[in-house]
Design an enzyme around this catalytic site. Structure first.
Site, short mmCIF file in Angstrom:
data_model
loop_
_atom_site.label_atom_id
_atom_site.label_comp_id
_atom_site.label_asym_id
_atom_site.label_seq_id
_atom_site.Cartn_x
_atom_site.Cartn_y
_atom_site.Cartn_z
N GLU A 152 0.80 -1.22 0.00
CA GLU A 152 0.00 0.00 0.00
C GLU A 152 0.84 1.28 0.00
O GLU A 152 0.70 2.13 0.89
CB GLU A 152 -0.97 -0.03 1.18
CG GLU A 152 -1.91 -1.23 1.13
CD GLU A 152 -2.85 -1.35 2.32
OE1 GLU A 152 -2.74 -0.50 3.24
OE2 GLU A 152 -3.65 -2.28 2.35
N GLU A 165 -6.57 -10.04 -2.05
CA GLU A 165 -7.24 -9.97 -0.75
C GLU A 165 -8.75 -9.82 -0.90
O GLU A 165 -9.39 -9.06 -0.17
CB GLU A 165 -6.71 -8.80 0.09
CG GLU A 165 -5.22 -8.82 0.34
CD GLU A 165 -4.74 -7.70 1.25
OE1 GLU A 165 -5.59 -7.04 1.90
OE2 GLU A 165 -3.52 -7.47 1.33
#
Length: 543
Positions: free
Chosen positions: A355, A465
Site C-alpha cells: 500500500e 485480498e
C-alpha cells in the site's frame, strides 16, 4: 451437566470434537518432558526446563500506538482436555526481581488485525514477591478480576492451581494462599498454555503436570484429506493452472477442526493474515518471534500449498520501536534481510511493499515513515533487498483500490512503470479487490483492462485480498465469480486469494466487542458452510 460413569467423565464443548471420555489418571500427567515447547515464541527448551524470555509483543493500532498486549501461546504444544475437578502443578524459577507469567487459556486468542479477542483465561504471575492471579471471562479485553496473594514469593516457587466446582484455589509451596471464582475459564473443556516475562527479565518453567480428570491432547495432524471437486482441484486441472487461495490465521487453524479441513481441501495458495507482519515477527529490535508464521508454513508444506508471504514493508502493523528508530533505512533493510532469509526456500512469493499509493499527493505516493526517511527510493531499495535475501521468490507490490479507473490506478501504474524502467526486481502487482460497499464493485472488463495494462509492462498480477461485503449472496457470487474468471483467462494473472474464507473469522467482523459481530464478506458462512460465492468460484474455474 456432568454424567459420571465409573471413573470416566464426559467432556462436551471441545471445538470440532464430539464428547470425549476422560479417565482420571492414576499419576500426574507430565506436560514438559516428551511434549513440544519449541513452538512457543520467546521460549527455549533447556536442560533445566523451558526458559521464557520477554517478547514485549503488542497489537498496534492504525494510529501507531500500542493497543493490546499480545503474549505468546503454545498453540502446537500440549493442551489439556479437562472435565470436572483437576489440579495443575508448576515449578517456576524466577530470579532477579522481574515478573514471570504463566497463562492458561480456555481457547486460543483470535487476532482480527488491530484487535486480539481475549478468550476466558487464567494468568498466574510472580509479581513483586506475590502471586498475582488475573482472570479473563471472555467478555472484555481486560481481566475481570486481579488478586494478589502471599508474600516473599520469589526464586524457586511451586505453584498449584486446584479446580473444585466453580472455585479455583491457589497454593504456594503446598500452602493455600487464596481462591477466586473460575468464571468459565475451563468451561470449554480445554486448556492451552502461554507464557511471558517482564521486559528485561526471564524465568524458567522447570516443571508442569496435571492430575484429576485430564488428558493431554497433542497438536493436530497438519495433513488434511482431499475432496472430489475442490477449488484447488479445478484450478490445477486448467490448461494454465492458477493458484487459488485464502488468507489464513494460525489460531483457528489449530483449534477449529473444520476450518483446518476446509483450508487443506480447498486451497493450493495461502497468505498468512497477520503472522508475518512486522509487529508479530520482530517485537523488539533483533528479537524475532517466528513460531506462529513457521507453523503456517509447515501446514502449507504438509498439504502441498504454496505460501504467498505478507508483508515485508508497510507503514501499519509495525512495532512501536520500529516507528521511533532514528535509522529507518537500516531498520527496514535489516528486517527484510532477516525475515526473507529465514523463510527462503519455504515461501514462493512476497508482498515486498504494501500500500504505497496515495493519489492525493503530487507524486502519487503515501508519505509514510519510510518515505519520510528515504524518499520514494525506499520502494526500490526494499525490492532489491528482498531479491538479494531470497533470489527465488516472486516479488509483488500490493495495493488496494486500484482496480477501478481513477487516481489510485493512475498513480499505481506510473509507479510500477517507473520501477520497471529502472530495472527494479519487481515481478508483479497484487490488486486487493476489497469490496466493502456498492461503490467498490468493479465490472469484470474494467478489471481485465488493468490486468492487461500490467501485462504490457511485463508484470504478473494476482487478486490478493478479495472480500465482498453484502447480505445479497447473488451479488457476492457474481463479483467473486467474475473476478476469478478474468484471472483464469488472462495469461499474466497467476492467482486468486480471498481475505479469509469464512465469516466466522473474517477481518470484516465488527471487532473490539464481545462477542465480535461477524461480517458477511466471504465464500463460507460462520457455520463453515459454502455460500453461492463458493459455487461461483468453482464455475469461474471452468473453461
Amino acid at each position: 451437566m456432568r454424567r459420571i460413569v465409573g471413573a470416566l467423565l464426559l467432556v462436551a464443548g471441545l471445538t470440532g470434537s464430539s464428547a470425549t471420555a476422560i479417565a482420571a489418571p492414576a499419576a500426574p500427567v507430565e506436560l514438559i518432558a516428551g511434549q513440544d515447547w519449541t513452538r512457543l515464541a520467546g521460549a527455549e527448551v533447556t536442560g533445566q526446563g523451558v526458559r521464557i524470555s520477554a517478547l514485549d509483543r503488542w497489537i498496534v493500532g492504525t494510529d501507531g500506538k500500542r493497543f493490546q498486549p499480545n503474549p505468546p501461546v503454545n498453540l502446537l504444544g500440549p493442551r489439556l482436555e479437562v472435565a470436572g475437578d483437576f489440579r495443575l502443578d508448576a515449578g517456576i524459577s524466577a530470579t532477579g526481581g522481574k515478573s514471570a507469567y504463566l497463562q492458561l487459556y480456555g481457547a486460543p486468542p483470535i487476532i482480527y488485525d488491530e484487535w486480539r479477542q481475549e478468550p476466558p483465561s487464567l494468568r498466574l504471575g510472580l509479581v513483586g514477591g506475590q502471586l498475582e492471579v488475573a482472570v479473563w471471562d471472555g467478555k472484555a479485553n481486560k481481566a475481570k478480576e486481579v488478586r494478589k496473594f502471599g508474600f516473599g514469593v520469589t526464586g524457586e516457587v511451586a505453584i498449584t492451581v486446584r479446580r473444585s466446582g466453580s472455585t479455583l484455589a491457589f497454593l504456594v509451596g503446598g500452602r493455600q494462599v487464596g481462591t477466586v471464582a473460575e468464571r468459565g475459564v475451563f468451561g470449554g473443556g480445554q486448556v492451552f498454555f502461554g507464557a511471558d516475562a517482564q521486559v528485561g527479565g526471564g524465568w524458567t518453567l522447570r516443571s508442569l503436570s496435571a492430575s484429576g480428570a485430564v488428558r493431554v491432547r497433542k497438536a493436530p495432524d497438519w495433513k488434511q484429506g482431499t475432496v472430489a471437486d475442490s477449488l484447488r482441484g479445478r484450478a490445477q486441472k486448467l490448461a494454465r493452472p492458477i493458484g487459488v487461495g485464502s488468507a489464513l490465521a494460525i489460531a483457528p487453524l489449530v483449534a477449529d477442526d473444520r476450518y483446518r479441513a476446509v483450508a487443506g481441501e480447498q486451497f493450493d495458495l495461502i497468505t498468512p493474515e497477520n503472522e508475518m507482519k512486522p509487529q508479530f515477527l520482530q517485537p523488539a529490535r533483533g528479537v524475532f518471534a517466528f513460531a506462529e508464521a513457521d507453523a503456517l508454513v509447515d501446514f502449507a508444506r504438509a498439504n502441498g500449498i504454496k505460501v504467498h508471504a505478507h508483508t515485508l514493508v508497510w507503514f501499519e502493523a509495525l512495532p512501536t520501536w520500529m516507528r521511533s528508530a532514528p535509522d529507518k533505512r537500516s531498520v527496514m533493510l535489516e528486517h527484510i534481510r532477516a525475515v526473507a532469509t529465514h523463510f527462503a526456500g519455504r515461501v514462493a512469493e512476497w508482498d515486498v511493499v504494501n500500500e504505497p499509493i496515495n493519489q492525493d499527493n503530487p507524486d502519487g505516493l503515501e508519505h509514510n515513515l519510510w518515505y519520510q526517511a528515504m524518499g520514494a527510493d525506499y520502494i526500490a531499495e526494499a525490492f532489491r533487498a528482498a531479491r538479494a535475501a531470497d533470489p527465488n521468490a516472486v516479488l509483488y507490490l500490493n495495493e488496494y483500490g486500484a482496480e477501478q479507473d481513477g487516481g489510485r490506478w493512475n498513480a499505481l501504474y506510473a509507479l510500477v512503470k517507473k520501477l520497471r524502467q529502472a530495472r527494479v526486481p519487481i515481478d508483479g502487482v497484487g490488486l486487493q479487490s476489497h469490496e466493502y460497499d456498492a461503490a467498490d464493485r468493479v465490472p469484470a472488463e474494467v478489471f481485465r483492462k488493468k490486468v492487461r495494462a500490467l501485462a504490457a509492462l511485463g508484470l504478473k498480477v494476482r487478486v490478493s485480498e478479495m472480500d465482498v461485503s453484502t447480505s445479497d449472496q447473488a451479488v457476492q457470487a457474481k463479483q467473486f465469480g467474475e473476478r476469478i474468471a478474468v484471472c483464469r483467462q488472462e495469461p499474466n494473472c497467476t492467482g486468486f486469494t480471498s481475505w479469509g474464507f469464512t465469516d466466522r473469522y473474517g477481518s470484516t467482523a465488527d471487532a473490539n466487542r464481545y462477542p465480535p459481530v461477524p461480517g458477511n464478506a466471504l465464500p463460507w458462512t460462520t457455520g463453515l458452510q459454502p455460500k453461492r460465492a463458493h459455487t461461483a468460484l468453482l464455475n469461474g474455474l471452468t473453461p
